[in-house]
Design an enzyme around this catalytic site. Structure first.
Site, mmCIF file in Angstrom:
data_model
loop_
_atom_site.group_PDB
_atom_site.id
_atom_site.type_symbol
_atom_site.label_atom_id
_atom_site.label_comp_id
_atom_site.label_asym_id
_atom_site.label_seq_id
_atom_site.Cartn_x
_atom_site.Cartn_y
_atom_site.Cartn_z
ATOM 1 N N LYS A 64 0.806 -1.215 0.000
ATOM 2 C CA LYS A 64 0.000 0.000 0.000
ATOM 3 C C LYS A 64 0.847 1.276 0.000
ATOM 4 O O LYS A 64 0.668 2.150 -0.854
ATOM 5 C CB LYS A 64 -0.854 -0.060 1.261
ATOM 6 C CG LYS A 64 -1.759 1.072 1.509
ATOM 7 C CD LYS A 64 -2.583 0.717 2.738
ATOM 8 C CE LYS A 64 -1.722 0.549 3.979
ATOM 9 N NZ LYS A 64 -1.714 1.730 4.831
ATOM 10 N N THR A 65 1.773 1.348 0.934
ATOM 11 C CA THR A 65 2.599 2.546 1.027
ATOM 12 C C THR A 65 3.475 2.700 -0.206
ATOM 13 O O THR A 65 3.704 3.806 -0.687
ATOM 14 C CB THR A 65 3.476 2.492 2.290
ATOM 15 O OG1 THR A 65 2.647 2.142 3.384
ATOM 16 C CG2 THR A 65 4.114 3.827 2.550
ATOM 17 N N ASP A 252 -4.700 7.902 2.507
ATOM 18 C CA ASP A 252 -4.263 6.627 3.060
ATOM 19 C C ASP A 252 -5.312 6.143 4.064
ATOM 20 O O ASP A 252 -6.032 6.942 4.649
ATOM 21 C CB ASP A 252 -2.919 6.858 3.767
ATOM 22 C CG ASP A 252 -2.241 5.549 4.101
ATOM 23 O OD1 ASP A 252 -2.682 4.506 3.589
ATOM 24 O OD2 ASP A 252 -1.275 5.574 4.874
ATOM 25 N N GLU A 253 -5.403 4.867 4.260
ATOM 26 C CA GLU A 253 -6.315 4.297 5.277
ATOM 27 C C GLU A 253 -7.738 4.834 5.125
ATOM 28 O O GLU A 253 -8.375 5.222 6.100
ATOM 29 C CB GLU A 253 -5.812 4.628 6.694
ATOM 30 C CG GLU A 253 -4.369 4.250 6.967
ATOM 31 C CD GLU A 253 -4.196 2.790 7.291
ATOM 32 O OE1 GLU A 253 -5.100 1.987 6.970
ATOM 33 O OE2 GLU A 253 -3.143 2.440 7.853
ATOM 34 N N GLN A 310 -9.436 -3.838 7.511
ATOM 35 C CA GLN A 310 -8.590 -3.265 8.557
ATOM 36 C C GLN A 310 -9.219 -2.023 9.177
ATOM 37 O O GLN A 310 -8.532 -1.204 9.789
ATOM 38 C CB GLN A 310 -7.211 -2.929 8.002
ATOM 39 C CG GLN A 310 -6.410 -4.159 7.638
ATOM 40 C CD GLN A 310 -4.988 -3.824 7.253
ATOM 41 O OE1 GLN A 310 -4.219 -3.316 8.048
ATOM 42 N NE2 GLN A 310 -4.647 -4.090 6.004
ATOM 43 N N ARG A 656 0.244 -8.773 11.052
ATOM 44 C CA ARG A 656 1.475 -8.020 11.303
ATOM 45 C C ARG A 656 2.694 -8.917 11.206
ATOM 46 O O ARG A 656 3.821 -8.450 11.128
ATOM 47 C CB ARG A 656 1.479 -7.384 12.716
ATOM 48 C CG ARG A 656 0.414 -6.338 13.013
ATOM 49 C CD ARG A 656 0.331 -5.277 11.978
ATOM 50 N NE ARG A 656 -0.673 -5.601 10.967
ATOM 51 C CZ ARG A 656 -0.776 -5.017 9.797
ATOM 52 N NH1 ARG A 656 0.078 -4.088 9.465
ATOM 53 N NH2 ARG A 656 -1.696 -5.366 8.927
#
Length: 825
Positions: A64-65, A252-253, A310, A656
């Site tokens: 994603k980043t 983002d998010e 998420q 994670r």
DNA sequence: GGAACTGACGTTTTT
DNA sequence: CGTCAGTTCC
């Protein structure tokens, strides 16, 4: 929903970036730039689709980043926008830093020129500072933290004679926060909702609170967005300026955005004429409102990245709906799914996917990995939480012996009270650890005190800061004095420090208190004037020194005094990186989180929430018990939706892990100091047996032999509904009762008559003006008026100097007093 | 006006 | 178990 792109569900037709990337390069039409190499086809699509709205559904660990940063690099290198024309918002400071860091690597130095990369709140704050006057603030306004907020609300409750016991200030704070998260100004709160607090006074208190904030030249966190929205709606020209400036918007998010953030983004991302706000009285369309007016306008180049699986901030107003509804809000949106996971091994990913599949409301993605199967996810039962901590400690030591770095190990918890157990254990083991996201640096008392001094210097109207330090260190200015200042300040509608300045020149106070208050005010004046001539760090030192604050801690013999002095030094040091006092104060409340001892090799301990976006080789997940995880309160308050959010949190936790995910549950856990027997989490039952290994606690001395408890236990937990009597965790639900509210109890504060509350007199704006007002106002008294004073009794006015009167009292003789303390008779 | 003691109450997650 | 507010005592 837009038709998901058809992708083979099995493995990708291997896009092989490896081998120097030559093949990839050859396949592309033009020689791809550096930043495109190494992207898989979907990622690349997400990076290169620059025009029109794009939603990137990026599962955990799918890059994603990388997509976001590459996209920025692409926009810049294609010459489509300059750095200052890209708006890039993240949710946390950590994420913003990470993006800056990675952009820096990708682009070289050029990142400093990305002024609009930051969190929603910091960017909102930035816009507000630029346009402060339009929302009744000045550009040096203070951002209040939660503590200030509560104290302010307490004052308002007291002014309304509302019992703080029955209607706690923090509850009101929660309500107001909720309203702000939903983009509701005081006049827009549904009256039914506003009524639930304080016998119907909730709405009025909210309005009064907003008024007070303006007077204090302050904003709370919610305001950074809400006031921004108001600014945009009331000043279309300003909005248009930003719409034109931001050629590209990246978010983002996106799954964690709340209604306010959504409205904010929507306003900024529209083109065309001013937003179709109907004039006054309009109620903001609720996020899920039908017929949103967006459809008529062309959406800009907005790219939102998120993962519905998420979304873990529903309790704070996040609307998963925002992401589920994206292509409705942004017609013609292209939806791109990233499903290839580059982080975790097969078993881990399988366990996480299987678990999250139990959720009903999701867009649905299938994560795949090409990594090895690796180790199975383990589930370990322990007798109690102490043994759990012991077992984890031992496993970590074992990992360490096997050559793992402690930096690659994390313990992720549902609730922060779980931390203590591990800290205790690790201290005795001598195992280095680092708590992430604990109490923040700037929340420490000494830091807040020091900041309060600086705040008063920077913004004299900051009553909360003034009140905080007026008697710290002790200088004989106790409650009585503060009360007196309050009385005067309220009557004159001026800030406390201004009231103090006025009263010092009179005989209102006892000589001793008066003297020290005068000294304090003189100090502030001097500091304020020196501000121009010396460096802000130096000023801070001077202030701490001359105020006696440093000395106070030096004299303190308690154990932590030394640490506090150290923290103060640290504070001054941290000011270095800011240009001036103002810049420092702007950032302190928003950005400053303590990055404790960064480089040391240490185990990370944090909550699941703060772990989002991070990854570790080895992840320990203790506390998987009913009532704790899923948390009872999430179940009680949100029902099924709450459960699903908890499950997403579990999913976040497992994903994670790169190599090892280890889950734990304890049969007994101490909650308030008392032991509770618990049942294993239903989430454990939802894991796929094939990918999970059940082990016994090896936690030290004789426990967990051929036990009766442990593994077999969680196999037959009845799922939903059959949780035991659910002791403890009782809800404080105060708002059931409440008699008739005898109509509008008129109070000291003004209620806003108009729906758009600014009909009332505009509060003073800058210090100079403010002073001018308070001293320049004609006194309501004339010479020879007969007056009464609480302390001095009857007398006659013999001299008038602004608001200061000289009065010949019959008994007390000639005194100087402030007019607000006497009544004409 | 300030310090020291006592009782009560509430403890998920965070910008 | 911890903080906080209210009370009491100096």
């Amino acid at each position: 929903m837009t038709e998901p792109r058809k992708l083979p569900n099995n493995d990708l037709p291997a896009y092989q970036p490896a081998a120097g990337g030559i093949g990839a390069r050859a396949r592309a039409q033009a020689a791809p730039a550096q930043y495109l190499i190494g992207l898989n086809p979907e990622q690349r699509d997400a990076v290169e689709t620059l025009d029109g709205p794009v939603l990137v559904l990026a599962g955990a660990g799918t890059g994603k980043t990388k997509v976001l940063t590459s996209r920025i690099a692409h926009i810049l290198s294609m010459g489509r926008a300059r750095p200052a024309e890209i708006l890039s918002v993240t949710f946390t400071n950590k994420a913003a830093r990470e993006m800056k860091h990675r952009l820096g690597i990708m682009l070289g130095q050029a990142v400093e020129g990305m002024p609009w990369l930051g969190t929603f709140h910091s960017i909102g704050g930035r816009i507000l500072r630029i346009n402060a006057e339009l929302v009744q603030l000045t550009s040096n306004f203070t951002v209040l933290d939660v503590d200030d907020q509560i104290r302010l609300l307490k004052q308002l409750l007291a002014a309304e004679n509302i019992d703080d016991k029955r209607w706690p200030a923090r509850m009101l704070a929660g309500l107001i926060d909720g309203w702000k998260n939903r983009g509701l100004t005081p006049s827009q709160v549904p009256s039914g909702e506003a009524a639930v607090f304080g016998n119907g006074k909730g709405g009025k208190l909210y309005a009064a609170y907003q008024d007070r904030l303006k007077t204090l030249n302050a904003a709370d966190f919610g305001d950074l967005l809400l006031e921004c929205i108001r600014l945009f709606r009331e000043h279309p020209d300003v909005l248009r300026g930003y719409q034109q400036r931001f050629k590209f918007i990246l978010v983002d998010e996106y799954q964690d955005t709340n209604v306010a953030q959504y409205l904010w983004l929507r306003l900024l991302s529209q083109t065309g004429s001013a937003p179709s706000t109907s004039p006054a009285g309009e109620v903001l369309p609720r996020a899920r409102g039908e017929g949103t007016e967006v459809t008529s306008r062309t959406p800009r180049n907005i790219c939102c990245v998120g993962d519905d699986d998420q979304s873990i901030y529903g309790w704070r107003g996040a609307e998963v709906d925002n992401i589920l509804r994206f292509d409705h809000d942004f017609p013609g949106a292209k939806v791109i799914r990233l499903e290839r996971n580059y982080r975790s091994t097969g078993h881990i990913l399988a366990a996480a996917s299987h678990l999250i599949a139990h959720n009903e409301s999701r867009l649905g993605k299938t994560l795949r990995t090409e990594d090895v199967a690796g180790e199975k996810v383990t589930v370990t039962g322990s007798w109690d939480s102490e043994e759990e901590a012991r077992a984890i400690g031992e496993e970590i030591e074992q990992l360490q012996r096997d050559g793992n770095k402690l930096n690659d190990i994390a313990i992720l918890l549902r609730a922060s009270f779980q931390m203590r157990e591990f800290e205790d254990r690790f201290v005795t083991l001598g195992l280095p650890y680092r708590v992430i996201g604990g109490p923040r640096f700037y929340e420490r008392a000494e830091i807040r005190d020091a900041l309060a001094y600086l705040r008063v210097i920077n913004s004299p109207a900051d009553d909360l800061a003034f009140e905080r330090i007026v008697n710290v260190p002790k200088r004989g200015l106790g409650d009585a004095t503060v009360q007196m200042l309050h009385d005067h300040a309220r009557r004159r509608k001026i800030p406390l420090s201004e009231a103090a300045r006025a009263i010092v020149d009179t005989d209102e106070m006892k000589p001793k208190a008066r003297g020290s208050l005068r000294d304090l005010m003189l100090n502030f004046e001097r500091w304020r004037s020196r501000r121009e001539t010396i460096k802000h760090t130096e000023l801070a030192e001077v202030v701490l020194d001359e105020s006696g604050y440093t000395e106070m801690w030096q004299k303190d013999k308690s154990a932590d005094a030394a640490g506090r002095l150290e923290n103060l030094k640290e504070l001054v040091r941290s000011m270095e990186e800011f240009e001036n006092l103002q810049g420092f104060l702007e950032h302190i409340s928003l950005v400053m989180d303590r990055e404790g001892g960064a480089d040391e090799d240490a185990v990370s301990i944090m909550t699941l929430h703060s772990a989002k976006g991070l990854e570790f080789d080895n992840v320990f997940l203790p506390g998987w018990e009913e009532g704790l995880f899923p948390h009872q309160r999430a179940l009680d308050d949100q029902g099924r939706a709450g459960l699903e959010e908890e499950r997403r949190l579990a999913h976040v936790g497992i994903t994670r892990a790169r190599k090892r995910a280890k889950l734990y549950f304890a049969t007994n856990r101490r909650i308030h100091g008392t032991w509770n027997t618990t049942m294993p989490s239903r989430f454990l039952d939802e894991l796929p047996a094939d990918h999970v290994e059940i082990t016994e606690s090896k936690g030290g001395s004789g426990w967990g032999g051929a036990s009766g408890y442990g593994p077999s236990r969680f196999d037959n937990v009845e799922s939903f509904g059959s949780t035991y009597s659910t002791p403890g965790w009782q809800r404080a639900q105060a708002n059931r009762r409440g008699g008739s509210n005898g109509g509008q109890a008129g109070g000291g504060f003004n209620d806003s008559q108009s729906p758009f509350a600014s009909a009332r007199a505009k509060p003073m704006t800058i210090e100079g003006e403010l002073i001018a007002k308070s001293t320049g106002t004609e006194s309501a008294f004339t010479l020879q008026d007969r007056v009464f004073h609480q302390k001095f009794g009857y007398g006659a006015v013999i001299k008038i100097d602004g608001n200061k009167l000289t009065i010949a009292f019959e008994k007390a003789g000639e005194k100087k007093v402030v007019d607000s303390f006497v009544d004409r008779v």
